[in-house]
Design a protein around this motif. Sequence first.
Motif, PDB file in Angstrom:
ATOM      1  N   ASN A 260      -5.216 -85.685 -21.115  1.00 21.28           N
ATOM      2  CA  ASN A 260      -5.375 -86.730 -22.130  1.00 21.28           C
ATOM      3  C   ASN A 260      -6.619 -86.509 -22.977  1.00 21.28           C
ATOM      4  N   LEU A 261      -7.708 -86.080 -22.364  1.00 25.81           N
ATOM      5  CA  LEU A 261      -8.929 -85.812 -23.129  1.00 25.81           C
ATOM      6  C   LEU A 261      -8.709 -84.678 -24.133  1.00 25.81           C
ATOM      7  N   GLU A 262      -8.025 -83.624 -23.716  1.00 25.08           N
ATOM      8  CA  GLU A 262      -7.751 -82.521 -24.630  1.00 25.08           C
ATOM      9  C   GLU A 262      -6.831 -82.965 -25.773  1.00 25.08           C
ATOM     10  N   ALA A 263      -5.870 -83.835 -25.481  1.00 24.84           N
ATOM     11  CA  ALA A 263      -4.986 -84.349 -26.526  1.00 24.84           C
ATOM     12  C   ALA A 263      -5.778 -85.147 -27.557  1.00 24.84           C
ATOM     13  N   GLY A 273     -12.036 -78.413 -25.393  1.00 24.29           N
ATOM     14  CA  GLY A 273     -12.979 -78.307 -24.293  1.00 24.29           C
ATOM     15  C   GLY A 273     -14.270 -79.071 -24.541  1.00 24.29           C
ATOM     16  N   PHE A 274     -15.111 -79.076 -23.514  1.00 24.86           N
ATOM     17  CA  PHE A 274     -16.407 -79.761 -23.569  1.00 24.86           C
ATOM     18  C   PHE A 274     -17.495 -78.755 -23.222  1.00 24.86           C
ATOM     19  N   ASP A 275     -18.689 -78.992 -23.776  1.00 22.61           N
ATOM     20  CA  ASP A 275     -19.772 -78.038 -23.584  1.00 22.61           C
ATOM     21  C   ASP A 275     -21.025 -78.738 -23.082  1.00 22.61           C
ATOM     22  N   THR A 276     -22.125 -78.026 -23.066  1.00 24.73           N
ATOM     23  CA  THR A 276     -23.363 -78.561 -22.505  1.00 24.73           C
ATOM     24  C   THR A 276     -23.945 -79.683 -23.352  1.00 24.73           C
ATOM     25  N   PRO A 302     -17.491 -76.616 -16.340  1.00 21.31           N
ATOM     26  CA  PRO A 302     -18.793 -76.075 -15.928  1.00 21.31           C
ATOM     27  C   PRO A 302     -19.852 -76.276 -16.999  1.00 21.31           C
ATOM     28  N   GLY A 303     -21.019 -76.748 -16.563  1.00 19.98           N
ATOM     29  CA  GLY A 303     -22.145 -76.932 -17.463  1.00 19.98           C
ATOM     30  C   GLY A 303     -22.131 -78.219 -18.251  1.00 19.98           C
ATOM     31  N   VAL A 304     -21.041 -78.988 -18.181  1.00 24.23           N
ATOM     32  CA  VAL A 304     -20.952 -80.239 -18.930  1.00 24.23           C
ATOM     33  C   VAL A 304     -21.748 -81.317 -18.193  1.00 24.23           C
ATOM     34  N   PRO A 305     -22.680 -82.012 -18.853  1.00 18.45           N
ATOM     35  CA  PRO A 305     -23.430 -83.078 -18.173  1.00 18.45           C
ATOM     36  C   PRO A 305     -22.518 -84.272 -17.891  1.00 18.45           C
ATOM     37  N   GLY A 324     -16.949 -90.547 -22.938  1.00 14.14           N
ATOM     38  CA  GLY A 324     -18.104 -89.750 -23.343  1.00 14.14           C
ATOM     39  C   GLY A 324     -18.073 -89.353 -24.797  1.00 14.14           C
ATOM     40  N   TRP A 325     -18.663 -88.188 -25.082  1.00 14.05           N
ATOM     41  CA  TRP A 325     -18.921 -87.745 -26.445  1.00 14.05           C
ATOM     42  C   TRP A 325     -18.530 -86.282 -26.589  1.00 14.05           C
ATOM     43  N   ARG A 326     -18.066 -85.957 -27.804  1.00 15.64           N
ATOM     44  CA  ARG A 326     -17.852 -84.546 -28.154  1.00 15.64           C
ATOM     45  C   ARG A 326     -18.450 -84.310 -29.533  1.00 15.64           C
ATOM     46  N   TYR A 327     -19.421 -83.410 -29.613  1.00 13.53           N
ATOM     47  CA  TYR A 327     -20.059 -83.088 -30.881  1.00 13.53           C
ATOM     48  C   TYR A 327     -19.449 -81.813 -31.447  1.00 13.53           C
TER      49      TYR A 327
END
Length: 328
Positions: A260-263, A273-276, A302-305, A324-327
């Motif tokens: 669902n998050l990827e959608a 995806g999500f990053d640091t 991995p690496g995502v806070p 959460g947040w995606r920048y």
Amino acid sequence: MVQGCENVRPALHRAPQVSYRWVDPETVLQEAGTLAVFGFGTGAPRSADPRWLNVDLEDFDAPTPLEIWQVDGPVTHGRVGELQWSSGDGWLFAAITADENTHGGPSATAATAYAQLCEFVASRRERHVLRIWNYLADINQGEGDVERYKQFCEGRAEGMGSFFAEGFPAATAIGHHASAPRLQVYLLACDEPGGRVENPRQVSAWRYPRQYGRTPPSFARAMTLPGEDALAISGTAAVVGHASAHEDDLLAQLDETLVNLEALLASANMPAGFDTQSPLKAYVRHPTDAPVVRDFLQRRLPGVPVLLLHGDICRSELLVEIDGWRYA
């Protein structure tokens, strides 16, 4: 274009930067551009600054970091009755903590809190509410229409009135385990509108059928912030269509939640995806499940806070929820 998006003007300022840091709150409150700082649980430090909010959710990890919102430019702040606020660079943080012992049950308390918040925001130039968080006690207590979450939804709608006639913001509603029956509501608003995003795998929350209460939940699945350089993601769980999926199967619910998050990211034209730099919160119903959730997220993201918090999901059969947040 973002699915379900409003006509968005180019932003004149960048989105607030959200981060998790192990730091003394008074130190970060003295930093330029600090809009809001959040501590979690009974062990969090205290501050009288209106930008500080102690959230009634316990973190499963120790020591617990603070969540920090920072903007470009100077910040002003103050209090109006039970409401606390701060603003800077076109952004507004506002919060209210309301005790049910004073205001009544979950419906009356939600109505009072939302009426005060909407009245305050309407008086500001930062009148576009983009994201709301709601934390209430015993969210699943009660059967049928008297369940506390359903009562909260009715009170929230009453307090909102016609304020969100053009569309709802992104939101989260989670149950806390604090000793006092408090409702905590806080929001992020801007002087420019964002863009509402829905998930094609899910029925929009405000269109849920009657089985979910007399008043359906009032939120968008996500919100692009002005300039479309950041996405504020609502509480997301293993819901497909309008039905909960994978009852009693934690790992399957986690898998479905990530789908669902990827959608949502795809619907918002955000990178997959999500990053640091993409801070998330994972709300976990059962403390014994926390190590499993932690290991799963460390492996898949991995690496995502991630802040791992003890919270009850609004449906009793759901075991975990992520926001959460995606920048960009």
